[in-house]
Scaffold this motif. Structure first.
Motif, PDB file in Angstrom:
ATOM      1  N   GLY A  77      37.533 -12.153  14.644  1.00  9.71           N
ATOM      2  CA  GLY A  77      37.130 -13.286  13.802  1.00  9.71           C
ATOM      3  C   GLY A  77      35.725 -13.786  14.135  1.00  9.71           C
ATOM      4  N   PHE A  78      35.075 -13.137  15.116  1.00 10.34           N
ATOM      5  CA  PHE A  78      33.733 -13.554  15.561  1.00 10.34           C
ATOM      6  C   PHE A  78      32.724 -13.545  14.402  1.00 10.34           C
ATOM      7  N   GLU A  79      32.716 -12.418  13.660  1.00  9.24           N
ATOM      8  CA  GLU A  79      31.731 -12.294  12.578  1.00  9.24           C
ATOM      9  C   GLU A  79      31.911 -13.406  11.545  1.00  9.24           C
ATOM     10  N   GLU A  80      33.165 -13.635  11.181  1.00 13.07           N
ATOM     11  CA  GLU A  80      33.444 -14.650  10.159  1.00 13.07           C
ATOM     12  C   GLU A  80      32.993 -16.031  10.646  1.00 13.07           C
ATOM     13  N   GLU A  81      33.252 -16.288  11.923  1.00 13.21           N
ATOM     14  CA  GLU A  81      32.897 -17.602  12.475  1.00 13.21           C
ATOM     15  C   GLU A  81      31.377 -17.785  12.491  1.00 13.21           C
ATOM     16  N   LEU A  98       9.965 -11.867  10.707  1.00 14.26           N
ATOM     17  CA  LEU A  98      10.320 -13.135  10.064  1.00 14.26           C
ATOM     18  C   LEU A  98      11.729 -12.938   9.526  1.00 14.26           C
ATOM     19  N   PHE A  99      12.698 -13.549  10.189  1.00 11.91           N
ATOM     20  CA  PHE A  99      14.112 -13.317   9.854  1.00 11.91           C
ATOM     21  C   PHE A  99      14.796 -14.641   9.588  1.00 11.91           C
ATOM     22  N   PRO A 100      15.753 -14.652   8.650  1.00  9.43           N
ATOM     23  CA  PRO A 100      16.480 -15.901   8.408  1.00  9.43           C
ATOM     24  C   PRO A 100      17.481 -16.161   9.525  1.00  9.43           C
ATOM     25  N   MET A 101      17.786 -17.437   9.756  1.00 11.73           N
ATOM     26  CA  MET A 101      18.810 -17.809  10.733  1.00 11.73           C
ATOM     27  C   MET A 101      19.608 -18.984  10.161  1.00 11.73           C
ATOM     28  N   GLN A 102      20.569 -19.477  10.922  1.00 13.43           N
ATOM     29  CA  GLN A 102      21.368 -20.592  10.436  1.00 13.43           C
ATOM     30  C   GLN A 102      20.482 -21.807  10.151  1.00 13.43           C
ATOM     31  N   GLY A 103      20.942 -22.640   9.253  1.00 14.25           N
ATOM     32  CA  GLY A 103      20.223 -23.888   8.985  1.00 14.25           C
ATOM     33  C   GLY A 103      19.065 -23.721   8.000  1.00 14.25           C
ATOM     34  N   LEU A 105      22.981  -6.053   9.857  1.00 11.71           N
ATOM     35  CA  LEU A 105      22.473  -6.730  11.070  1.00 11.71           C
ATOM     36  C   LEU A 105      22.868  -8.193  10.993  1.00 11.71           C
ATOM     37  N   LEU A 106      23.308  -8.765  12.094  1.00  8.89           N
ATOM     38  CA  LEU A 106      23.565 -10.196  12.113  1.00  8.89           C
ATOM     39  C   LEU A 106      22.363 -10.869  12.787  1.00  8.89           C
ATOM     40  N   THR A 107      21.837 -11.922  12.158  1.00  9.13           N
ATOM     41  CA  THR A 107      20.700 -12.632  12.766  1.00  9.13           C
ATOM     42  C   THR A 107      21.093 -14.097  12.958  1.00  9.13           C
ATOM     43  N   PHE A 108      20.524 -14.726  13.976  1.00  6.99           N
ATOM     44  CA  PHE A 108      20.942 -16.095  14.307  1.00  6.99           C
ATOM     45  C   PHE A 108      19.973 -16.669  15.329  1.00  6.99           C
ATOM     46  N   GLY A 109      19.960 -17.989  15.421  1.00 12.96           N
ATOM     47  CA  GLY A 109      19.319 -18.630  16.560  1.00 12.96           C
ATOM     48  C   GLY A 109      20.255 -18.401  17.729  1.00 12.96           C
ATOM     49  N   ARG A 110      19.720 -17.937  18.849  1.00 16.66           N
ATOM     50  CA  ARG A 110      20.540 -17.408  19.933  1.00 16.66           C
ATOM     51  C   ARG A 110      21.587 -18.401  20.466  1.00 16.66           C
ATOM     52  N   GLY A 111      21.232 -19.708  20.475  1.00 14.48           N
ATOM     53  CA  GLY A 111      22.179 -20.699  20.994  1.00 14.48           C
ATOM     54  C   GLY A 111      23.513 -20.651  20.261  1.00 14.48           C
ATOM     55  N   LEU A 112      23.475 -20.311  18.977  1.00  8.40           N
ATOM     56  CA  LEU A 112      24.710 -20.283  18.177  1.00  8.40           C
ATOM     57  C   LEU A 112      25.684 -19.234  18.696  1.00  8.40           C
ATOM     58  N   LEU A 113      25.160 -18.095  19.097  1.00  8.35           N
ATOM     59  CA  LEU A 113      26.027 -17.001  19.581  1.00  8.35           C
ATOM     60  C   LEU A 113      26.782 -17.446  20.835  1.00  8.35           C
ATOM     61  N   PRO A 154      23.021 -15.410   8.984  1.00  9.75           N
ATOM     62  CA  PRO A 154      22.937 -14.453   7.873  1.00  9.75           C
ATOM     63  C   PRO A 154      23.278 -13.024   8.298  1.00  9.75           C
ATOM     64  N   MET A 155      23.998 -12.333   7.432  1.00  8.32           N
ATOM     65  CA  MET A 155      24.241 -10.897   7.625  1.00  8.32           C
ATOM     66  C   MET A 155      23.270 -10.182   6.693  1.00  8.32           C
ATOM     67  N   LEU A 156      22.406  -9.366   7.258  1.00 12.93           N
ATOM     68  CA  LEU A 156      21.429  -8.650   6.429  1.00 12.93           C
ATOM     69  C   LEU A 156      21.876  -7.223   6.213  1.00 12.93           C
ATOM     70  N   ARG A 157      21.651  -6.743   5.000  1.00 11.17           N
ATOM     71  CA  ARG A 157      21.845  -5.326   4.746  1.00 11.17           C
ATOM     72  C   ARG A 157      20.538  -4.645   5.151  1.00 11.17           C
ATOM     73  N   ALA A 158      20.652  -3.703   6.083  1.00 11.76           N
ATOM     74  CA  ALA A 158      19.419  -3.112   6.622  1.00 11.76           C
ATOM     75  C   ALA A 158      19.312  -1.645   6.204  1.00 11.76           C
ATOM     76  N   PRO A 159      18.118  -1.175   5.836  1.00 11.78           N
ATOM     77  CA  PRO A 159      16.915  -2.011   5.750  1.00 11.78           C
ATOM     78  C   PRO A 159      16.720  -2.724   4.416  1.00 11.78           C
TER      79      PRO A 159
END
Ligand code: FAD
Length: 461
Positions: free
Chosen positions: A72-76, A234-239, A108-116, A83-88
């Motif tokens: 359930g990690f990915e869903e959370e 330049l990658f999107p993240m939460q928020g 690829l999953l991208t995020f601000g590291r604190g969230l992980l 954001p989940m990016l379709r790469a490339p």
């Protein structure tokens, strides 16, 4: 193999420590994580993980393994806005060999590291004990092994008190003091291999402009060493934010001054990133980071090794972060730890396995870094030069051939071994790829080379 399984201690509550704690909670009656920071209780960056200010992407292999450990990690993460990016295809990707076509290949999953870290810590609540604000200063000896750690409240004088345990995992990261701890127990220092690209990051968050619709979600503009040394992501993240990370190798460190940062972005190999951030609203100060050397400590080759003690994650092997592999390697090692605890081998065997699972990422990161003329490390072997020439061809072919692209990204994501790029079917496609089919920047910007339709699943994964 620990004789008793009452209590295990993990040093460090960053990713490697959290994954290890999850595994240990399946095998030990009690698990305690000792972390020198006070944890913020929010998805924010903290002093012990300064890399949290910079771009973090999680390749598919790491994602799958963490999902296996925390169903359930990915869903959370996605529910929290990662954001989940379709790469490339969701990205415009300028490789050393030119622009890449927008194939449907992987995710690829991208995020601000604190969230992980905050998400995984939340999942561990109730299963492990946390001792935060405590710093480990050494190991407790017992015969030929380790019987716990010595920990003191951070900032307090003295060495601290023993915290007894049947098993200790050192996941104390880049700043690990493990060689000193082992020396106090009478073990020799491990041999180290260091390959230092002298690379520095500078990063800042921007608000994604309202209504932004450029036909891409991420930009990745790579250097083409030795000719150029600058990379920008330049990658999107939460928020609703962009994470903008610039980096320069060979002491061409990305700068943290306002104007110099923009100027550095302007001088990447394409103006697209600069044009995107030029008028965007900055949300954070610019933060730098320079401890980016590839460093491998060869604990697996020491003549003796203590029972009841293992080292994993960045404490064992760090990689130039620009290739985005450290988290996936930590996940591979956590899964290896689980397998090892189910078996009957000695701790040295685990150290050998942990070193082996890091070797693919090591080969990729050091091989690429040795393309920079200024990189400091052992002399470059003829074999590395030949492999690098071939890999340059692979990158060029991956820009135009979907199957080569899929294989290359599988290797970067640590799903396949680097040697798979030399298999005859791949080799044939690499040698015969029509490089003139690579898209031009204007095709990508105008949409003449479109990404696949929205919602199109990444095939093959
Ligand atoms: C700039 C940068 C960008 C990166 N980008 C990516 C990416 O895109 N993708 C990717 O996969 N990886 C990336 N990485 C690597 C990734 O951050 C690490 O591999 C990952 O965090 C695993 O590290 P770790 O848990 O082993 O150690 P660390 O993250 O270094 O954590 C060590 C922990 O131990 C604690 N600690 C240290 N000493 C003690 C002590 N004596 N007592 C108690 N606690 C202690 C610290 O406070 C910290 O919490 C990046 C790294 C950097 C530097």
């Amino acid at each position: 193999m620990p004789e008793s399984r009452d209590h295990a201690v993990v040093v460090g509550a960053s990713l490697a420590g959290l994954l290890a704690a999850r595994v240990l909670s399946r095998h030990f009656g009690r698990v305690t994580i000792v972390e020198r920071d006070h944890l913020p209780g929010t998805p924010d960056v903290r002093p012990g993980i300064p890399q949290g200010h910079h771009l973090h992407i999680l390749w598919t292999r790491g994602l799958e393994l963490i999902e296996g450990l925390f169903p359930g990690f990915e869903e959370e993460m996605r529910a929290a806005g990662a954001p989940m990016l379709r790469a490339p295809q969701d990205a415009l990707w300028l490789t050393a060999a030119g622009w890449r076509r927008r194939f449907a290949v992987t995710r690829l999953l991208t995020f601000g590291r604190g969230l992980l870290d905050w998400t995984l810590l939340g999942r561990l609540a109730g299963d492990v004990e946390l001792m935060t604000g405590y710093e480990v200063t050494g190991l407790v000896p017992r015969g030929r092994g380790v019987a716990g750690v010595i920990a003191r409240e951070r900032g307090e004088p003295g060495a601290g008190e023993p915290l007894r345990a049947d098993f200790v995992v050192d996941a104390s990261g880049r700043s690990a003091r493990t060689p000193g701890w082992l020396a106090e127990l009478g073990y020799p220092a491990p041999r180290e291999t260091v390959v230092d690209p002298l690379l520095g990051y500078a990063s800042r968050h921007y608000a994604i402009p309202e209504g932004f619709a450029a036909g891409w979600k991420a930009l990745y503009l790579q250097a083409d060493p030795p000719a150029t040394r600058r990379t920008g992501g330049l990658f999107p993240m939460q928020g609703g934010r962009w994470m903008c990370s610039l980096s320069g190798a060979g002491r061409d460190y990305a700068p943290t001054g306002e104007e110099a940062f923009l100027d550095f972005a302007k001088n990447l190999r394409s103006p697209l990133l600069y044009e995107a951030i030029r008028d965007a609203e900055p949300l954070t100060p610019i933060v730098g980071f320079r401890h980016t050397a590839n460093r491998r400590r060869h604990y697996d080759r020491l003549p003796a090794w203590p029972d009841g003690f293992v080292v994993m994650g960045d404490a064992l092997c760090t990689f130039d972060p620009i290739y985005g592999q450290g988290m996936s390697v930590a996940a591979l090692q956590a899964v290896a730890l689980d397998g090892w605890l189910r078996g009957h081998a000695d701790t040295r065997r685990f150290q050998r396995t942990a070193a082996r699972v890091a070797s693919g990422a090591w080969l990729i990161a050091t091989g690429e870094d040795l393309r920079y003329a200024e990189t400091e490390g052992p002399p470059i072997r003829l074999r590395t030069r030949i492999v690098n020439r071939y890999v340059s061809r692979v990158v060029g072919a991956a820009n135009v051939d979907r199957r080569v692209c899929a294989q290359l990204l599988d290797v970067l994501a640590l799903r396949s071994r680097p040697a798979s790029l030399f298999l005859p079917p791949v080799l044939l496609r690499v040698m015969t790829a029509d490089r003139s089919a690579a898209p031009l920047e204007e095709d990508l910007v105008s949409g003449a080379e479109p990404g696949p339709p929205a919602g199109g699943a990444a095939s093959g994964h």
